[in-house]
Scaffold this active site. Structure first.
Site, PDB file in Angstrom:
ATOM      1  N   THR A  14      70.822  55.825  23.248  1.00 23.97           N
ATOM      2  CA  THR A  14      71.458  54.759  24.044  1.00 23.97           C
ATOM      3  C   THR A  14      71.216  53.398  23.397  1.00 23.97           C
ATOM      4  O   THR A  14      72.130  52.559  23.327  1.00 23.97           O
ATOM      5  CB  THR A  14      70.869  54.729  25.474  1.00 23.97           C
ATOM      6  OG1 THR A  14      70.918  56.035  25.974  1.00 23.97           O
ATOM      7  CG2 THR A  14      71.608  53.796  26.387  1.00 23.97           C
ATOM      8  N   CYS A  42      68.452  67.602  30.427  1.00 22.83           N
ATOM      9  CA  CYS A  42      68.488  67.953  31.853  1.00 22.83           C
ATOM     10  C   CYS A  42      69.320  69.213  32.096  1.00 22.83           C
ATOM     11  O   CYS A  42      69.200  69.845  33.141  1.00 22.83           O
ATOM     12  CB  CYS A  42      69.057  66.789  32.665  1.00 22.83           C
ATOM     13  SG  CYS A  42      68.282  65.227  32.233  1.00 22.83           S
ATOM     14  N   THR A 273      56.403  45.954  22.739  1.00 19.42           N
ATOM     15  CA  THR A 273      55.024  46.442  22.742  1.00 19.42           C
ATOM     16  C   THR A 273      54.112  45.254  22.404  1.00 19.42           C
ATOM     17  O   THR A 273      54.583  44.105  22.324  1.00 19.42           O
ATOM     18  CB  THR A 273      54.845  47.539  21.669  1.00 19.42           C
ATOM     19  OG1 THR A 273      55.071  46.934  20.396  1.00 19.42           O
ATOM     20  CG2 THR A 273      55.823  48.683  21.869  1.00 19.42           C
ATOM     21  N   PRO A 276      55.568  42.174  18.859  1.00 18.64           N
ATOM     22  CA  PRO A 276      56.894  41.761  19.349  1.00 18.64           C
ATOM     23  C   PRO A 276      58.063  42.307  18.533  1.00 18.64           C
ATOM     24  O   PRO A 276      59.203  42.322  19.026  1.00 18.64           O
ATOM     25  CB  PRO A 276      56.856  40.232  19.280  1.00 18.64           C
ATOM     26  CG  PRO A 276      55.568  39.847  18.662  1.00 18.64           C
ATOM     27  CD  PRO A 276      54.707  41.051  18.488  1.00 18.64           C
ATOM     28  N   ASP A 283      60.290  57.891  28.212  1.00 15.45           N
ATOM     29  CA  ASP A 283      59.146  58.610  28.799  1.00 15.45           C
ATOM     30  C   ASP A 283      57.813  58.164  28.240  1.00 15.45           C
ATOM     31  O   ASP A 283      56.766  58.500  28.794  1.00 15.45           O
ATOM     32  CB  ASP A 283      59.273  60.113  28.478  1.00 15.45           C
ATOM     33  CG  ASP A 283      60.323  60.805  29.333  1.00 15.45           C
ATOM     34  OD1 ASP A 283      60.951  60.127  30.174  1.00 15.45           O
ATOM     35  OD2 ASP A 283      60.517  62.025  29.164  1.00 15.45           O
TER      36      ASP A 283
HETATM   37  P1  FAD Z   1      63.545  62.242  24.796  1.00 18.25           P
HETATM   38  O1  FAD Z   1      64.900  62.273  25.358  1.00 18.25           O
HETATM   39  O2  FAD Z   1      62.664  63.414  25.046  1.00 18.25           O
HETATM   40  O3  FAD Z   1      63.658  62.025  23.240  1.00 18.25           O
HETATM   41  C1  FAD Z   1      62.534  61.894  22.434  1.00 18.25           C
HETATM   42  C2  FAD Z   1      62.856  62.363  21.025  1.00 18.25           C
HETATM   43  O4  FAD Z   1      61.954  61.771  20.139  1.00 18.25           O
HETATM   44  C3  FAD Z   1      62.694  63.859  20.857  1.00 18.25           C
HETATM   45  O5  FAD Z   1      63.899  64.457  20.435  1.00 18.25           O
HETATM   46  C4  FAD Z   1      61.599  64.014  19.811  1.00 18.25           C
HETATM   47  O6  FAD Z   1      61.845  65.069  18.901  1.00 18.25           O
HETATM   48  C5  FAD Z   1      61.662  62.685  19.096  1.00 18.25           C
HETATM   49  N1  FAD Z   1      60.392  62.296  18.477  1.00 18.25           N
HETATM   50  C6  FAD Z   1      59.167  62.252  19.031  1.00 18.25           C
HETATM   51  N2  FAD Z   1      58.253  61.802  18.161  1.00 18.25           N
HETATM   52  C7  FAD Z   1      58.920  61.566  17.008  1.00 18.25           C
HETATM   53  C8  FAD Z   1      58.528  61.087  15.720  1.00 18.25           C
HETATM   54  N3  FAD Z   1      57.263  60.773  15.478  1.00 18.25           N
HETATM   55  N4  FAD Z   1      59.473  60.941  14.781  1.00 18.25           N
HETATM   56  C9  FAD Z   1      60.759  61.253  15.017  1.00 18.25           C
HETATM   57  N5  FAD Z   1      61.194  61.702  16.208  1.00 18.25           N
HETATM   58  C10 FAD Z   1      60.279  61.853  17.186  1.00 18.25           C
HETATM   59  N6  FAD Z   1      65.443  63.605  33.878  1.00 18.25           N
HETATM   60  C11 FAD Z   1      66.250  63.290  34.913  1.00 18.25           C
HETATM   61  O7  FAD Z   1      66.381  62.118  35.233  1.00 18.25           O
HETATM   62  N7  FAD Z   1      66.923  64.265  35.596  1.00 18.25           N
HETATM   63  C12 FAD Z   1      66.834  65.572  35.264  1.00 18.25           C
HETATM   64  O8  FAD Z   1      67.472  66.425  35.881  1.00 18.25           O
HETATM   65  C13 FAD Z   1      66.001  65.938  34.176  1.00 18.25           C
HETATM   66  N8  FAD Z   1      65.874  67.225  33.822  1.00 18.25           N
HETATM   67  C14 FAD Z   1      65.119  67.534  32.725  1.00 18.25           C
HETATM   68  C15 FAD Z   1      65.036  68.863  32.330  1.00 18.25           C
HETATM   69  C16 FAD Z   1      64.273  69.211  31.222  1.00 18.25           C
HETATM   70  C17 FAD Z   1      64.175  70.650  30.813  1.00 18.25           C
HETATM   71  C18 FAD Z   1      63.596  68.204  30.494  1.00 18.25           C
HETATM   72  C19 FAD Z   1      62.779  68.565  29.276  1.00 18.25           C
HETATM   73  C20 FAD Z   1      63.660  66.879  30.877  1.00 18.25           C
HETATM   74  C21 FAD Z   1      64.430  66.535  31.990  1.00 18.25           C
HETATM   75  N9  FAD Z   1      64.523  65.215  32.425  1.00 18.25           N
HETATM   76  C22 FAD Z   1      65.313  64.898  33.499  1.00 18.25           C
HETATM   77  C23 FAD Z   1      63.756  64.144  31.759  1.00 18.25           C
HETATM   78  C24 FAD Z   1      64.593  63.389  30.755  1.00 18.25           C
HETATM   79  O9  FAD Z   1      65.191  64.289  29.878  1.00 18.25           O
HETATM   80  C25 FAD Z   1      63.717  62.411  30.028  1.00 18.25           C
HETATM   81  O10 FAD Z   1      63.186  61.512  30.943  1.00 18.25           O
HETATM   82  C26 FAD Z   1      64.455  61.629  28.977  1.00 18.25           C
HETATM   83  O11 FAD Z   1      65.044  62.465  28.052  1.00 18.25           O
HETATM   84  C27 FAD Z   1      63.481  60.674  28.274  1.00 18.25           C
HETATM   85  O12 FAD Z   1      64.112  60.048  27.187  1.00 18.25           O
HETATM   86  P2  FAD Z   1      63.285  59.632  25.884  1.00 18.25           P
HETATM   87  O13 FAD Z   1      64.243  59.003  24.955  1.00 18.25           O
HETATM   88  O14 FAD Z   1      62.100  58.875  26.282  1.00 18.25           O
HETATM   89  O15 FAD Z   1      62.749  60.993  25.289  1.00 18.25           O
END
Ligand code: FAD
Length: 863
Positions: A14, A42, A273, A276, A283
């Site tokens: 996003t 999700c 963080t 700056p 998450d």
């Molecule tokens: P993510 O979307 O998890 O993306 C993080 C990415 O960073 C991952 O692909 C990982 O491989 C990558 N990464 C990590 N460390 C490194 C690194 N050092 N170098 C390179 N890449 C890296 N939320 C809802 O609101 N409603 C729902 O119904 C819901 N259902 C869910 C069902 C499941 C099975 C799961 C697992 C989650 C669900 N969630 C739901 C939660 C939601 O998916 C997360 O809150 C959201 O995806 C968080 O976004 P993010 O970008 O922080 O992390």
């Protein structure tokens, strides 16, 4: 400007897309450790459950599309291993080739998400034990289910993901057991809301253990033995670990960025963080909860997406746009139920010093007179000082999400319960009522806020002293008969004005009805007649009953066997194949029974739990259908009773109800009233029961009337717990209209001894026995864990706390309820007990007396 983004799913993708829209000339690079970007995490459980049939539908974007549509570079299989903040570069490693390189950045965005928790439990890395976060993990689970066809799965942890997985595995025909360490599932909602989920899971044949954790896994062949902390062992073919997640904070920590108390990356209001030039979203970040002000991590996709947009705006236009934090608005589908919450829960507020009040309201999803209205329960949490809406939770079958979304808008905008009363909603009978459930929640909360009504919660009356507090059930006598709170008196609202003299001004009066509305009326009558200490039980008997009953659903599969016809039954049958022999879907349990039920018109397609192992042999009869959907307990039972009155014995009535408790109620009601439950089917959220009007006595499955309307209990033991169990059963049977005889022999005679016994002459052996036996009921011990009398004392105090009758009271009720107490003459002679030593109302009889009653009984227990 070069922006490097770590993580390419919810927050990362996003941020990148928004950046491109507002900064055409920026160089944007996503580094993603896995093989996919921007996929639907999700949706993963639903792909495993084949609700989402095509794997490709999970992928919202591909690296190629991102390049083509947005001119954004994406490198997959690229893990960022370190950040050199001085040189402003990140170190990257290709996870497939091990190649390493450096990427410079002007601004870095961290969106690494969260990782599933995997505690160091012995055997946790065995084959067949899975976690679910990424696409490869999803593929592994899906192919295990497709290829290995597991019969049983254990889901450890009953949060959103655990429960979604339980449902989806169940849909795939796998028997599911859930193990949860807490006292409830779905920790984000409060106990009484989770209790509704517990009761719903029971109707779906999902086994679950509460307040029990896993102590080890042991794999042997296709079977994993899961040993629980209680010592219980469960066998399964696969395990899903959904104990929880924690932020992927390693990279940030090793880069010396500030980490908060929750383990999340600390960010300011602009999502920067402690460096700056490094932003963080999703998450992995910690932010103050807008209501509780506590540092919180929100593991939800919506906030991650919104943060991505704010983060991009701040990178391009300078740090100006403030993030205000997430109130944690969430929803989950648990079989036919939707559970949703927003803002602070009662549980989370208890950890703060923020004052709060709660009200529970039960409404319908839409106008009751329009077909298929479904029950909907809302818990509203607000400030007693300002009326501010602090949080809300809702459980129901339809329209739950839209109600929580309305509440979330009010919480988010710092609104109050008065705003809830004023919400103007779109209304037509199929969608809502003229007063929406959210308005009703507002009205009730406002009454409490304005001190027009005082609510008491189910928990607060659990240990109450009935000498100081009177429980008044203001429902009708028919409703009262179907079940009430122990110790309550029945004064229907319409009789209250004429019966005020039965109530004491010195006691606190707690009035309750089904859901709280009639009790509110009763409360107002009492207040206006000068009673000062009057409370309305919040959520009424419905909430109380759902919450105080047994919550776990244990040992469900222990008695499963496969019949020779290949259907699954539940009971002990000699020579039947054990559980491990079957390969059928859990839903077949009901279908199996219906297949054997010959009542073609009535029971076709319906599960017949009551007589699963015996086929019915019935002739065709005409069936009248009545629709009780939209009616709340005990409405469906009352409707059933009334509709049956108009039918002749032998006629059948098919009733459709949406009240979730109807399934249990109709079974007990039929047993109590001598009508026969022909079929009981759950069709989604609806329950369909087919009842045949009985001539008044219980019917055998062959249709021949039975004359067995007695129950006999032989009480042999003088253990306190066994004595309690025998009296509970006797009183229960008596209240269901049975003639009950309790036959006391040997040690069981101690239960009948008077507290102050007259002096009687005894021979030597009689005197010896007198010395050895308990002198009165008060001296009875527990059969287990008596600890020199401490266990028995603890049991008595627990019973008092939970408002359970004492042994003396139960015995009194038995006598009042017409239970025959027969002391065995032969045992009395043997133990030297004289008739004068026994309490009044006891008959002394011989074996013939017992045999006479036993012959008339269809229940005969030896305790
Ligand atoms: P993510 O979307 O998890 O993306 C993080 C990415 O960073 C991952 O692909 C990982 O491989 C990558 N990464 C990590 N460390 C490194 C690194 N050092 N170098 C390179 N890449 C890296 N939320 C809802 O609101 N409603 C729902 O119904 C819901 N259902 C869910 C069902 C499941 C099975 C799961 C697992 C989650 C669900 N969630 C739901 C939660 C939601 O998916 C997360 O809150 C959201 O995806 C968080 O976004 P993010 O970008 O922080 O992390």
């Amino acid at each position: 400007m070069k922006v490097v983004i770590v993580g390419g799913v919810a927050g990362g993708a996003t941020t990148a897309a928004r950046l491109r829209r507002i900064a055409e000339h920026a160089e944007i690079l996503i580094l993603e450790r896995g093989g996919h970007i921007s996929y639907a995490n999700c949706g993963l459980p639903y792909y495993i459950g084949e609700v989402i049939p095509e794997r490709e539908r999970l992928f919202v974007q591909t690296p190629e599309n991102f390049k083509r549509s947005f001119n954004i570079d994406v490198k997959i299989h690229s893990e960022v291993t370190a950040v050199d903040r001085e040189r402003k570069i990140v170190h990257v490693r290709n996870t497939e080739t091990d190649e390493t390189w450096e990427e410079p950045y002007d601004t870095l965005v961290l969106s690494p998400g969260a990782e599933p928790i995997k505690p160091p439990i012995p055997g946790i890395n065995s084959e067949g034990i899975f976690t679910l976060r990424s696409v490869p993990e999803t593929d592994a689970i899906k192919s295990f289910v497709d290829e290995r066809r597991p019969k049983k799965a254990v889901v450890v942890g009953a949060g959103f993901i655990g429960l979604e997985m339980a449902e989806n595995l169940h849909e795939r025909g796998v028997f599911v057991t859930i193990v949860e360490m807490a006292e409830q599932v779905m920790n984000v909602v409060d106990y009484e809301m989770a209790a509704m989920v517990h009761q719903h899971l029971k109707t779906k044949n999902v086994e679950f253990y509460l307040q029990d954790g896993v102590s080890s896994f042991a794999k042997d062949g296709d079977t994993i033995t899961i040993t629980l902390q209680s010592g219980k062992q469960i066998e399964a073919n696969m395990v899903i670990l959904s104990i929880g997640v924690r932020p992927e904070g390693k990279l940030a920590k090793e880069s010396d960025l500030s980490i908060g108390t929750t383990g999340g990356i600390k960010v300011n209001e602009y999502l920067q963080t402690s460096d700056p030039d490094i932003y963080a979203v999703g998450d992995a970040i910690e932010f103050a909860h807008p209501i509780t002000k506590q540092p919180t991590i929100t593991y939800l996709a919506g906030p991650a997406n919104k943060q991505g947009r704010i983060c991009a705006n701040n990178i391009v236009f300078g740090p100006k746009e403030e993030y205000e934090g997430a109130i944690g608005t969430a929803a989950a589908k648990i079989f036919d139920l939707t559970v949703a919450s927003t803002g602070a829960s009662e549980k989370s507020l208890m950890r703060t010093d923020i004052p709060f009040k709660t009200v529970i309201t039960h409404s319908s999803s839409h106008a009751g007179y329009y077909p298929d209205a479904m029950p909907l329960t809302i818990k509203t949490i607000f400030s007693p000082e300002t009326g501010a809406l602090l949080g809300a939770q809702a459980v129901g079958y339809e329209g739950v999400d839209k109600r929580i979304d309305l509440m979330a808008t009010v919480v988010r905008k710092h609104g109050t319960i008065h705003d809830l009363t004023e919400i103007e909603h779109a209304y037509a009978p199929p969608y809502s009522s003229a007063k929406d459930p959210v308005n009703i929640a507002g009205f009730v909360a406002e009454n409490v806020y304005e001190k027009r009504s005082r609510h008491i919660q189910w928990r607060e009356i659990m240990g109450c002293d009935l000498n100081e507090l009177a429980l008044i059930d203001v429902r009708t006598p028919e409703e009262f008969e179907l079940g009430t709170i122990e110790g309550s008196v029945n004064i229907p609202t319409y009789e209250l004005r004429d019966r005020l003299d039965e109530l004491s001004q010195d006691k606190t009066l707690v009035v309750f009805c089904g859901v709280g509305l009639r009790a509110y009326h009763a409360e107002q009558i009492l207040l206006q007649h000068g009673f000062e200490s009057v409370y309305n039980l919040s959520g009424g008997y419905k909430t109380y009953e759902t919450t105080v009953q047994k919550q776990a659903n244990e040992d469900l599969w222990e008695r499963d066997y496969v019949g020779n016809d290949d259907n699954i039954y539940q009971s002990e049958v000699e020579g039947a194949r054990s559980f491990s022999g079957h390969a059928a879907a859990p839903t077949r349990q009901g279908a199996a029974a219906s297949a054997t039920a010959g009542a073609a018109t009535a029971a076709e397609g319906a599960g017949l739990a009551a007589s699963a192992s015996k086929p019915l042999n019935r002739t065709q009869v005409e069936v009248t259908t009545v629709d009780a959907s939209g009616l709340q307990c005990p409405g469906p039972i009352m409707k059933l009773k009334k509709s049956l009155e108009a039918l002749a014995p032998g006629a059948q009535l098919r009733e459709i109800a949406t009240d979730p408790g109807f399934g249990c109620d109709v079974e007990s009601w039929c047993r109590m009233t001598g009508n026969q439950l022909i079929a009981l089917e759950r069709d989604g959220a609806k329950t369909v029961a087919v009842v045949e009007k009985g001539p008044g006595a219980a019917q055998s499955t062959e249709g021949a009337p039975l004359v067995l309307k007695e129950s006999t209990l032989v009480v042999f033991s003088d253990d306190m717990d066994r004595a309690l169990a025998s009296l509970v059963l006797a009183n229960g049977a008596a209240s269901a209209g049975k003639e009950v005889t309790m036959f006391f022999t040997f040690w069981g005679l101690s239960l009948l001894k008077k507290d102050h016994k007259p002096k009687v002459r005894k021979d030597f052996m009689g005197r010896m026995f007198s010395r050895m036996l308990p002198k009165t009921r008060k001296q009875l011990k527990l059969s287990k864990m008596n600890f020199g009398g401490m266990g028995a004392a603890m049991m008595k105090s627990r019973m008092k706390q939970l408002n359970v009758d004492s042994l003396d009271q139960m015995l009194e009720h038995a006598v009042e309820g017409g239970v025959r107490l027969v002391a065995c003459q032969m045992s009395m002679d043997m133990m030297g007990i004289a008739a004068e030593e026994l309490i009044d109302g006891v008959e002394v009889g011989g074996v013939a007396t017992y045999m006479e009653h036993a012959a008339q009984s269809n229940v005969n227990l030896f305790i």
